[in-house]
Design a protein around this motif. Structure first.
Motif, PDB file in Angstrom:
ATOM      1  N   ASN A 120       3.252  83.955  71.989  1.00 55.86           N
ATOM      2  CA  ASN A 120       2.623  84.721  72.600  1.00 55.86           C
ATOM      3  C   ASN A 120       3.314  85.625  72.975  1.00 55.86           C
ATOM      4  O   ASN A 120       3.902  85.115  73.695  1.00 55.86           O
ATOM      5  N   TYR A 177       0.947  88.308  74.583  1.00 62.15           N
ATOM      6  CA  TYR A 177       0.319  88.428  75.431  1.00 62.15           C
ATOM      7  C   TYR A 177      -0.304  87.627  76.356  1.00 62.15           C
ATOM      8  O   TYR A 177      -0.497  86.438  75.935  1.00 62.15           O
ATOM      9  N   ASP A 178      -1.094  87.328  77.480  1.00 65.63           N
ATOM     10  CA  ASP A 178      -1.386  86.611  78.425  1.00 65.63           C
ATOM     11  C   ASP A 178      -3.237  86.516  78.093  1.00 65.63           C
ATOM     12  O   ASP A 178      -3.751  86.673  78.571  1.00 65.63           O
ATOM     13  N   GLU A 179      -2.728  85.763  77.002  1.00 63.54           N
ATOM     14  CA  GLU A 179      -3.938  85.095  76.711  1.00 63.54           C
ATOM     15  C   GLU A 179      -4.240  83.680  75.925  1.00 63.54           C
ATOM     16  O   GLU A 179      -2.869  83.177  75.429  1.00 63.54           O
ATOM     17  N   ASP A 180      -4.826  83.531  75.832  1.00 64.51           N
ATOM     18  CA  ASP A 180      -5.601  81.549  75.460  1.00 64.51           C
ATOM     19  C   ASP A 180      -4.710  81.953  73.870  1.00 64.51           C
ATOM     20  O   ASP A 180      -5.607  82.287  73.438  1.00 64.51           O
ATOM     21  N   PRO A 181      -3.831  81.003  73.108  1.00 68.78           N
ATOM     22  CA  PRO A 181      -3.263  81.097  72.268  1.00 68.78           C
ATOM     23  C   PRO A 181      -4.737  80.257  71.062  1.00 68.78           C
ATOM     24  O   PRO A 181      -4.827  80.619  70.167  1.00 68.78           O
ATOM     25  N   GLU A 182      -5.535  79.778  71.873  1.00 71.18           N
ATOM     26  CA  GLU A 182      -5.960  78.578  70.854  1.00 71.18           C
ATOM     27  C   GLU A 182      -7.457  79.765  70.257  1.00 71.18           C
ATOM     28  O   GLU A 182      -8.383  79.250  69.888  1.00 71.18           O
ATOM     29  N   ILE A 229       2.044  79.398  70.473  1.00 76.08           N
ATOM     30  CA  ILE A 229       1.732  79.063  71.429  1.00 76.08           C
ATOM     31  C   ILE A 229       1.871  79.425  72.691  1.00 76.08           C
ATOM     32  O   ILE A 229       2.000  80.588  72.078  1.00 76.08           O
ATOM     33  N   SER A 230       1.647  79.195  74.208  1.00 71.17           N
ATOM     34  CA  SER A 230       1.487  80.053  75.240  1.00 71.17           C
ATOM     35  C   SER A 230       2.472  81.240  74.905  1.00 71.17           C
ATOM     36  O   SER A 230       3.787  80.756  74.879  1.00 71.17           O
ATOM     37  N   LYS A 231       2.559  82.739  75.656  1.00 67.96           N
ATOM     38  CA  LYS A 231       3.910  83.609  76.274  1.00 67.96           C
ATOM     39  C   LYS A 231       4.072  82.141  77.177  1.00 67.96           C
ATOM     40  O   LYS A 231       6.261  82.484  77.707  1.00 67.96           O
ATOM     41  N   GLU A 232       4.031  81.727  78.409  1.00 65.16           N
ATOM     42  CA  GLU A 232       4.626  80.998  79.672  1.00 65.16           C
ATOM     43  C   GLU A 232       5.249  79.873  78.755  1.00 65.16           C
ATOM     44  O   GLU A 232       6.737  79.499  79.362  1.00 65.16           O
ATOM     45  N   ASP A 233       4.794  79.176  78.065  1.00 62.05           N
ATOM     46  CA  ASP A 233       5.434  78.186  77.129  1.00 62.05           C
ATOM     47  C   ASP A 233       6.588  79.117  76.027  1.00 62.05           C
ATOM     48  O   ASP A 233       7.895  78.794  75.889  1.00 62.05           O
TER      49      ASP A 233
END
Length: 171
Positions: A64, A66-71, A91-95
Motif C-alpha cells: 500500500n 497510503y497509510d490505511e488498513d489494507p484489510e 500489505i500495509s505501507k509500513e510492511d
C-alpha cells in the motif's frame, strides 16, 4: 514459502517486466515460488497481477502507498482478470517498506563476493476458518458490487464484481 523479488525500474508493477528473469537461487524449499513485491497505484491490481504472473511469479505482493488498513481495501477486478491464476495480497505501507528495504540490503550484500549470500523469504498462508462445518451468507448488492459476508466467519469478507444489465422489455 518463497523468495521475495523487488525491481526498482518496475516498482509499481504497471508495465511488463521486460528482460527480468526470476532465478531460483535462494529459494528456501524445493518448489520455486517467487514472490514479487510491487507498489499500489498507477494501474489496476489486475494489471499488476498479470505482469507478475507473466514473469513466473507465484504471488503478487502489493505494498500500500497510503497509510490505511489494507484489510479495508477491495482488490477489484477491472474486467480483465479472468486469466489470473496467482494470488494477490495487499500489505500495509509500513510492511512494504520493510520488505523492500530488506530486499535491497540483501541484494547489495550479495554483490560482495566475500559475504555469504542471503535472501528475503516469506511464508504466506491462506487459512479459512469454518468452526462448525457450515458457512452462512448474507448477500446484498449495488449496481456494480456484490458483497458477501459470512456471519460464521466475521473476519472474512468476500467480494464479487458483476455487471448488471437491464432486462429488455418484451414487445
Amino acid at each position: 514459502v518463497g523468495r521475495v523479488f523487488y525491481f526498482d525500474q518496475f516498482s509499481d508493477g504497471c508495465h511488463p517486466f521486460s528482460d527480468i528473469i526470476l532465478d531460483s537461487e535462494g529459494d528456501p524449499d524445493n518448489e520455486f515460488t517467487p514472490i514479487v513485491l510491487v507498489g499500489r497505484g498507477n494501474c489496476s491490481f489486475v494489471r499488476k497481477s498479470k505482469n507478475v504472473q507473466e514473469i513466473g511469479g507465484a504471488l503478487a505482493l502489493v505494498a500500500n502507498i497510503y497509510d490505511e488498513d489494507p484489510e479495508r481495501v477491495i482488490l477489484g477486478d477491472d474486467g480483465t482478470g479472468l486469466s489470473i491464476v496467482i494470488p494477490t495480497v495487499l500489505i500495509s505501507k509500513e510492511d512494504g517498506e520493510r520488505i523492500k528495504k530488506a530486499v535491497k540490503e540483501t541484494e547489495a550484500n550479495n554483490k560482495d563476493p566475500t559475504k555469504k549470500k542471503e535472501y528475503v523469504v516469506l511464508l504466506i498462508s491462506f487459512d479459512m476458518e469454518n468452526p462448525d462445518d457450515r458457512v452462512e451468507y448474507d448477500i446484498w448488492y449495488t449496481l456494480s458490487l456484490i458483497h458477501i459476508s459470512e456471519p460464521t466467519r466475521p473476519l472474512y469478507i468476500s467480494y464479487a464484481v458483476f455487471c448488471l444489465k437491464k432486462k429488455k422489455k418484451k414487445k
